[in-house]
Motif scaffolding. Structure first.
Motif, mmCIF file in Angstrom:
data_model
loop_
_atom_site.group_PDB
_atom_site.id
_atom_site.type_symbol
_atom_site.label_atom_id
_atom_site.label_comp_id
_atom_site.label_asym_id
_atom_site.label_seq_id
_atom_site.Cartn_x
_atom_site.Cartn_y
_atom_site.Cartn_z
ATOM 1 N N TRP A 94 76.450 63.706 69.768
ATOM 2 C CA TRP A 94 77.815 63.786 70.299
ATOM 3 C C TRP A 94 78.796 64.128 69.191
ATOM 4 C CZ3 TRP A 94 77.740 64.233 75.261
ATOM 5 C CH2 TRP A 94 76.728 63.594 76.005
ATOM 6 N N LEU A 95 78.609 63.561 68.003
ATOM 7 C CA LEU A 95 79.439 63.942 66.860
ATOM 8 C C LEU A 95 79.227 65.415 66.519
ATOM 9 C CD1 LEU A 95 78.890 60.800 64.596
ATOM 10 C CD2 LEU A 95 81.050 61.505 65.647
ATOM 11 N N GLY A 96 77.957 65.847 66.570
ATOM 12 C CA GLY A 96 77.649 67.240 66.288
ATOM 13 C C GLY A 96 78.287 68.194 67.280
ATOM 14 N N LEU A 97 78.268 67.817 68.558
ATOM 15 C CA LEU A 97 78.869 68.662 69.590
ATOM 16 C C LEU A 97 80.376 68.791 69.373
ATOM 17 C CD1 LEU A 97 78.215 70.236 72.185
ATOM 18 C CD2 LEU A 97 78.735 68.159 73.474
ATOM 19 N N LEU A 98 81.044 67.682 69.038
ATOM 20 C CA LEU A 98 82.472 67.719 68.762
ATOM 21 C C LEU A 98 82.756 68.569 67.529
ATOM 22 C CD1 LEU A 98 85.350 66.730 69.332
ATOM 23 C CD2 LEU A 98 84.838 64.686 67.954
ATOM 24 N N ALA A 99 81.931 68.403 66.487
ATOM 25 C CA ALA A 99 82.126 69.165 65.253
ATOM 26 C C ALA A 99 81.986 70.667 65.507
ATOM 27 C CB ALA A 99 81.123 68.712 64.196
ATOM 28 N N ILE A 100 80.990 71.048 66.286
ATOM 29 C CA ILE A 100 80.768 72.464 66.563
ATOM 30 C C ILE A 100 81.893 73.037 67.424
ATOM 31 C CG2 ILE A 100 79.294 74.026 67.894
ATOM 32 C CD1 ILE A 100 76.910 72.629 66.735
ATOM 33 N N LEU A 124 75.653 78.365 66.731
ATOM 34 C CA LEU A 124 74.665 78.551 67.790
ATOM 35 C C LEU A 124 73.323 77.934 67.401
ATOM 36 C CD1 LEU A 124 75.410 82.229 68.949
ATOM 37 C CD2 LEU A 124 75.806 80.118 70.245
ATOM 38 N N LEU A 125 72.940 78.114 66.143
ATOM 39 C CA LEU A 125 71.684 77.522 65.661
ATOM 40 C C LEU A 125 71.746 76.002 65.735
ATOM 41 C CD1 LEU A 125 68.919 77.812 64.302
ATOM 42 C CD2 LEU A 125 70.086 77.860 62.093
ATOM 43 N N LEU A 126 72.872 75.418 65.313
ATOM 44 C CA LEU A 126 73.027 73.970 65.370
ATOM 45 C C LEU A 126 73.039 73.477 66.808
ATOM 46 C CD1 LEU A 126 75.722 73.488 62.578
ATOM 47 C CD2 LEU A 126 73.305 72.859 62.458
ATOM 48 N N LEU A 127 73.628 74.276 67.703
ATOM 49 C CA LEU A 127 73.685 73.888 69.110
ATOM 50 C C LEU A 127 72.287 73.783 69.713
ATOM 51 C CD1 LEU A 127 75.873 73.231 71.194
ATOM 52 C CD2 LEU A 127 75.760 75.609 71.951
ATOM 53 N N LEU A 128 71.367 74.645 69.260
ATOM 54 C CA LEU A 128 69.990 74.607 69.754
ATOM 55 C C LEU A 128 69.291 73.290 69.398
ATOM 56 C CD1 LEU A 128 68.787 78.254 68.999
ATOM 57 C CD2 LEU A 128 69.372 77.270 71.223
ATOM 58 N N PRO A 142 60.567 72.313 65.176
ATOM 59 C CA PRO A 142 61.545 71.440 65.843
ATOM 60 C C PRO A 142 61.216 71.143 67.305
ATOM 61 C CG PRO A 142 62.385 73.677 65.765
ATOM 62 C CD PRO A 142 61.075 73.693 65.026
ATOM 63 N N VAL A 143 60.138 71.710 67.825
ATOM 64 C CA VAL A 143 59.783 71.537 69.234
ATOM 65 C C VAL A 143 59.014 70.233 69.408
ATOM 66 C CG1 VAL A 143 58.619 72.539 71.233
ATOM 67 C CG2 VAL A 143 59.695 74.030 69.537
ATOM 68 N N PHE A 144 59.444 69.406 70.344
ATOM 69 C CA PHE A 144 58.806 68.117 70.557
ATOM 70 C C PHE A 144 58.717 67.796 72.047
ATOM 71 C CE2 PHE A 144 63.340 67.240 70.357
ATOM 72 C CZ PHE A 144 63.543 66.300 71.355
#
Length: 361
Positions: A67-73, A95-99, A206-208
């Motif tokens: 959620w912090l990352g989404l706000l930051a982006i 976009l890369l971070l959003l993935l 990064p796939v899990f």
């Protein structure tokens, strides 16, 4: 992977810091062709701190990091659009971070759902404890089972009601498949037999996969999703998954031996080193055979268990081999095990696990 993502977030944040420095005339930054006002510069500074905080919370597994990352982006991208000519290439980083952040949000909701199920399991357990009577009086156990409890450190009056443990290991989805590492948490209710098992399986980079198995009130359920977002497997409250989940609970009793005395489990001797256990809940019953060595340690468990789910489910021989033992919180338990499907085509070794931590109540 986590470290690389944290570094990317930090570098991206430091680039945003340049906007603040430019606005307040600290240094020369020819890459900015337009003037940046001080209010605008303070927003660049805010974006830097949000990206830095995202990197730290992500690295240390704080549940709010996506959620912090989404706000930051979001703030970052607004700044990029305002300064498009100078900052447009930052869009690709966002976009890369959003993935990565979107699966993180999916995992947040997945964990929240599991937390609710663990709370339900705990509440049902507390009700069962309030209603329970001493189930051990007059309980007849095969000699090898009685020796197992004694040697494991379980006294005649000891009773475990709840268990929490963590696991790590490897699994694969087919006999010739690639081994994938996993980590898991598991919660057990003993008086009202049930469990919640939550796992994260690392597939590739990064796939899990996120997975959750549960048994509550004699009803089993399995959920597996890709990146905590895309459903892959769901099995819910049919005979196959119910009995498979009950069989799993019976087998995993090796980690909380006092359950051998619970009223829903009955025993039958099979020679000197084997005993059959039958677990009954309502009108459902499952059984399996425990094998012991000369030290009365449970070295194996065998049962006919449903493999696959739904219409494809069929009974197959399911085997657990316990490879080593150690004392954890005063109880001697198997700490490393192999789980095998003994099929007509041959043995399918599909999982190896190790107990990392275990807590009793």
């Amino acid at each position: 992977m986590k470290l690389l993502l944290a570094i990317l977030l930090l570098v991206h944040g430091l680039i945003h810091l340049l906007g603040f420095l430019k606005a307040f005339g600290i240094g020369q930054y020819p890459m900015f062709s337009v003037q940046i006002g001080r209010v605008h510069g303070l927003i660049w500074l805010l974006s830097f701190f949000l990206l830095l905080l995202t990197a730290l919370t992500m690295y240390f597994n704080h549940k709010l990091w996506p959620w912090l990352g989404l706000l930051a982006i979001l703030i970052s991208q607004i700044l990029i659009v305002i300064s498009w000519a100078d900052a447009k290439y930052g869009t690709w980083v966002n976009l890369l971070l959003l993935l990565v952040i979107i699966p993180g949000i999916g995992e947040f909701f997945f964990n929240k759902k599991v937390d609710g199920e663990v709370k339900l399991l705990t509440n049902l357990q507390e009700v069962s404890i309030d209603k329970s009577v001493d189930s051990k009086l007059g309980k007849a156990l095969p000699p090898i089972v009685a020796d197992w409890l004694k040697n494991s450190g379980i006294g005649s009056s000891d009773s475990i009601s709840k268990v929490y443990l963590t696991q790590k290991g490897e699994m694969r989805t087919r006999p010739d498949g690639k081994w994938m590492s996993f980590q898991a948490e598991q919660w057990f209710s003993i008086k009202d037999p049930g469990f919640i098992w939550k796992t994260r399986v690392q597939m590739l980079g990064p796939v899990f996969l996120s997975g959750r198995d549960k048994l509550i009130g004699g009803k089993g359920q399995m959920d597996i999703s890709l990146l905590s977002l895309i459903p892959v497997v769901r099995a819910d409250n049919d005979r196959g998954i119910n009995e498979a989940s009950m069989t799993r609970f019976l087998a995993e009793m090796i980690w909380f031996p006092s359950a051998a005395n619970e009223p829903y489990i009955s025993w039958e001797s099979i020679g000197t080193h084997k005993a059959r256990a039958v677990s009954t809940y309502g009108d459902q019953s499952v059984s399996g055979v425990f094998s012991f060595n000369d030290k009365a340690e449970p070295i194996a468990f065998e049962a006919m268990r449903y493999m696959e789910t739904g219409e494809n489910a069929k009974l197959e021989k399911w085997v657990i081999k316990n490879l080593s033992f150690r004392i954890v919180n005063g109880i001697r338990i198997p700490d490393k095990s192999e789980i095998i499907w003994d099929l007509k085509e041959g043995e399918y070794h599909w999982l190896t696990l190790e107990i990392s931590e275990i807590q009793y109540d």
